[in-house]
Each structure stands twice: as C-alpha cells, then as structure tokens.
Scaffold this active site. Structure first.
Site, PDB file in Angstrom:
ATOM      1  N   ASP A   1     -76.933  -4.304   7.003  1.00 40.34           N
ATOM      2  CA  ASP A   1     -76.605  -5.246   8.073  1.00 40.34           C
ATOM      3  C   ASP A   1     -77.436  -4.957   9.325  1.00 40.34           C
ATOM      4  OD1 ASP A   1     -75.323  -7.371   9.214  1.00 40.34           O
ATOM      5  OD2 ASP A   1     -73.489  -6.285   9.693  1.00 40.34           O
TER       6      ASP A   1
ATOM      7  N   ASN B   1     -73.101 -15.782   2.067  1.00 38.72           N
ATOM      8  CA  ASN B   1     -74.328 -15.942   2.863  1.00 38.72           C
ATOM      9  C   ASN B   1     -74.942 -17.343   2.764  1.00 38.72           C
ATOM     10  OD1 ASN B   1     -75.489 -12.516   2.423  1.00 38.72           O
ATOM     11  ND2 ASN B   1     -74.370 -13.425   4.126  1.00 38.72           N
TER      12      ASN B   1
HETATM   13  C1  FPP Z   1     -77.508  -8.768   6.889  1.00 45.38           C
HETATM   14  O1  FPP Z   1     -78.063  -8.733   8.182  1.00 45.38           O
HETATM   15  C2  FPP Z   1     -78.568  -8.965   5.936  1.00 45.38           C
HETATM   16  C3  FPP Z   1     -78.609  -9.931   4.972  1.00 45.38           C
HETATM   17  C4  FPP Z   1     -77.562 -10.949   4.782  1.00 45.38           C
HETATM   18  C5  FPP Z   1     -79.759 -10.073   4.096  1.00 45.38           C
HETATM   19  C6  FPP Z   1     -80.242  -8.767   3.496  1.00 45.38           C
HETATM   20  C7  FPP Z   1     -81.610  -9.022   3.098  1.00 45.38           C
HETATM   21  C8  FPP Z   1     -82.602  -8.119   3.142  1.00 45.38           C
HETATM   22  C9  FPP Z   1     -82.418  -6.717   3.505  1.00 45.38           C
HETATM   23  C10 FPP Z   1     -83.979  -8.520   2.835  1.00 45.38           C
HETATM   24  C11 FPP Z   1     -84.219  -9.038   1.467  1.00 45.38           C
HETATM   25  C12 FPP Z   1     -84.210  -7.963   0.472  1.00 45.38           C
HETATM   26  C13 FPP Z   1     -84.866  -8.049  -0.668  1.00 45.38           C
HETATM   27  C14 FPP Z   1     -84.637  -7.045  -1.713  1.00 45.38           C
HETATM   28  C15 FPP Z   1     -85.845  -9.096  -0.913  1.00 45.38           C
HETATM   29  P1  FPP Z   1     -77.695  -9.905   9.205  1.00 45.38           P
HETATM   30  O2  FPP Z   1     -78.712 -10.969   9.063  1.00 45.38           O
HETATM   31  O3  FPP Z   1     -76.294 -10.349   8.983  1.00 45.38           O
HETATM   32  O4  FPP Z   1     -77.864  -9.168  10.560  1.00 45.38           O
HETATM   33  P2  FPP Z   1     -77.027  -9.455  11.911  1.00 45.38           P
HETATM   34  O5  FPP Z   1     -75.640  -8.914  11.666  1.00 45.38           O
HETATM   35  O6  FPP Z   1     -77.778  -8.679  12.938  1.00 45.38           O
HETATM   36  O7  FPP Z   1     -77.043 -10.935  12.148  1.00 45.38           O
END
Ligand code: FPP
Length: 241
Positions: free
Chosen positions: A28, A76
């Site tokens: 996250d 998501n």
């Molecule tokens: C959460 O951070 C992250 C996600 C929902 C996506 C995770 C994806 C990756 C790490 C990249 C893709 C990975 C691969 C293997 C291709 P957030 O966006 O909710 O962060 P925030 O809480 O700061 O908004």
C-alpha cells in the site's frame, strides 16, 4: 569447505528458526508516493512494480520459501478506469519480463484469485508462467482480482461440487489457493493503515502482523529486515500459553 565456528553456527541456526516460511505483503501507498511528487497515481504503481521485484528477490536471498503479494483486489475495480488500466498494463508487461527471466531464478509463480475476468491474452501468459515454473523451489503467489472472502466461498463451492455435505477445516485448507504452502507466518502492510483489507483471511488466522508507515515504493531490503526482526521477537502461542 568453509569452517564455521560454534557461535556462528548457533547464530545461523537461531536465525533459521525464526525466519518466517511464508510472508504476505499488502503493498500500500503507491498513490500517495506519487502524489507527494506531484505525479499521477499510475507513476506510483510503476515504481511499486519495481519494488515488488526487488522485495521478492531480497526475500528469496534471505531464504523465505513462500511469499504472497497483494497486487489487485476484488475491490480495486472501483478505482478510476485510467488507474485500473495502468495496473493491468503494468501486469501485462511484468508477465512478459517474468517469463523471460524464469530460467534465471528458482521461483514458482502462482496467480491466485478469480482470473476469469482477465483477457485471454493475460490468462494465457499466467498459465504459461505457472506451467513453466511449476518445478521451482521458492513460491511466489501473486494475488490478482483476489479477495479473502471470495476465496473461502470458492473453496466451499469446490467442495460442494465434489458432493460434500459437511466440510472440515482440513477440507478448506486443501481448497484455498495457497494449498500446499505453509500458512503465512507474517503479514506486512506498508502505507500506514492498520487493516487486513480482505487479504488471506483464512490463512492468516495465526499470522503475525507488521505495519509500517513506509510507502510501498520506498520499501527496501532494510525495511524487510525490520519486519523480520520484529517477527523474530514475537512469542507465538497459537492459542496456547
Ligand atoms: C495500493 O496502493 C496498491 C495497489 C492497489 C496496486 C499494487 C500494484 C503494484 C505494486 C504494481 C503492480 C505490480 C505488479 C506485479 C505488476 P494505493 O494505490 O492504494 O496507494 P494509496 O493508499 O497511497 O492510494
């Protein structure tokens, strides 16, 4: 053959004893990381994908035999289409890189979650990677369109389809996506929030939880070490005394 004195050997054995067998990562903080740099959220996911690869390599190097990374949850899809498309695009290009590198590592990749929603192209890539890495030593589960509740429902439905009218914990253990691997000993969540967000609900019954304010793209080997150090100090009682 290198010689190891007693105290070094004792230390190695002590470290091995407290090393988790399976670590889950809730990655996250990508969006905030990007916003702090005045960049769109997708920029954070790009760096997050690089961090995922670095952390996976580092955990293998530490001898952690199984890892689960929460890439994309069943919830998501509620994100703006531009962001969802960017994550799916990153996934698509990661799958190409992953397949090219299979020969260079000892990792078995398993994609967990409901993959029926993904394009044929993405599913074919996942199938090929799973088949070609099936014999490898370390296991990396990538959770895609994954939700812990839907995983339990999926397991129960699989048992009903077998004609079962009564199920046990062992039956469900055998039908969750991570069957065959030990349950996660440690779940790490970056980004400062203190929740599990529908991740490995069944398997994490006795997992130790580790939360850090570090945002996922900033999460480095030293941060993995901090989580492992914290884990090594926990007194695990599994309901006993
Ligand atoms: C959460 O951070 C992250 C996600 C929902 C996506 C995770 C994806 C990756 C790490 C990249 C893709 C990975 C691969 C293997 C291709 P957030 O966006 O909710 O962060 P925030 O809480 O700061 O908004």
């Amino acid at each position: 053959m290198p010689t190891v004195n007693m105290s070094e050997r004792d230390k190695t054995q002590e470290e091995a004893k407290v090393l988790p067998e399976h670590v889950g990562f809730i990655m996250d903080g990508n969006g905030r990381w990007a916003k702090r740099r005045g960049m769109p959220r997708e920029y954070g996911h790009k760096f997050g994908a690089q961090t995922f690869e670095d952390v996976m390599d580092y955990c293998c190097h530490k001898g952690i035999r199984a890892m689960t990374f929460y890439v994309f949850s069943t919830e998501n899809w509620k994100r703006p289409k531009k962001e969802v498309d960017a994550i799916l695009h990153l996934l698509d290009s990661y799958l190409d890189t992953c397949r090219k590198r299979l020969a260079q590592n000892d990792v078995r990749f398993v994609f967990i979650g409901d993959r029926s929603v993904f394009s044929d192209k993405l599913r074919d890539k996942m199938d090929a990677i799973e088949a070609e890495s099936a014999h490898k030593g370390y296991t990396v589960y990538l959770a895609l369109n994954y939700g812990g509740r839907s995983e339990i429902v999926h397991a129960v439905n699989a048992l009903l389809e077998q004609g079962r009218t009564h199920v046990t914990e062992e039956d469900i253990n055998a039908c969750v996506y991570t069957a065959g691997s030990p349950e996660p000993d440690l779940i790490v969540r970056t980004g400062g929030d203190l929740r599990i967000s529908n991740f490995l609900l069944w398997q994490s019954a006795y997992a130790e939880l580790y939360f850090t304010d570090v945002l996922w793209p900033d999460f480095k080997g030293k941060d993995v070490d901090a989580a492992l150090d914290s884990f090594a100090q926990r007194k695990r009682r599994f309901g006993g005394v």
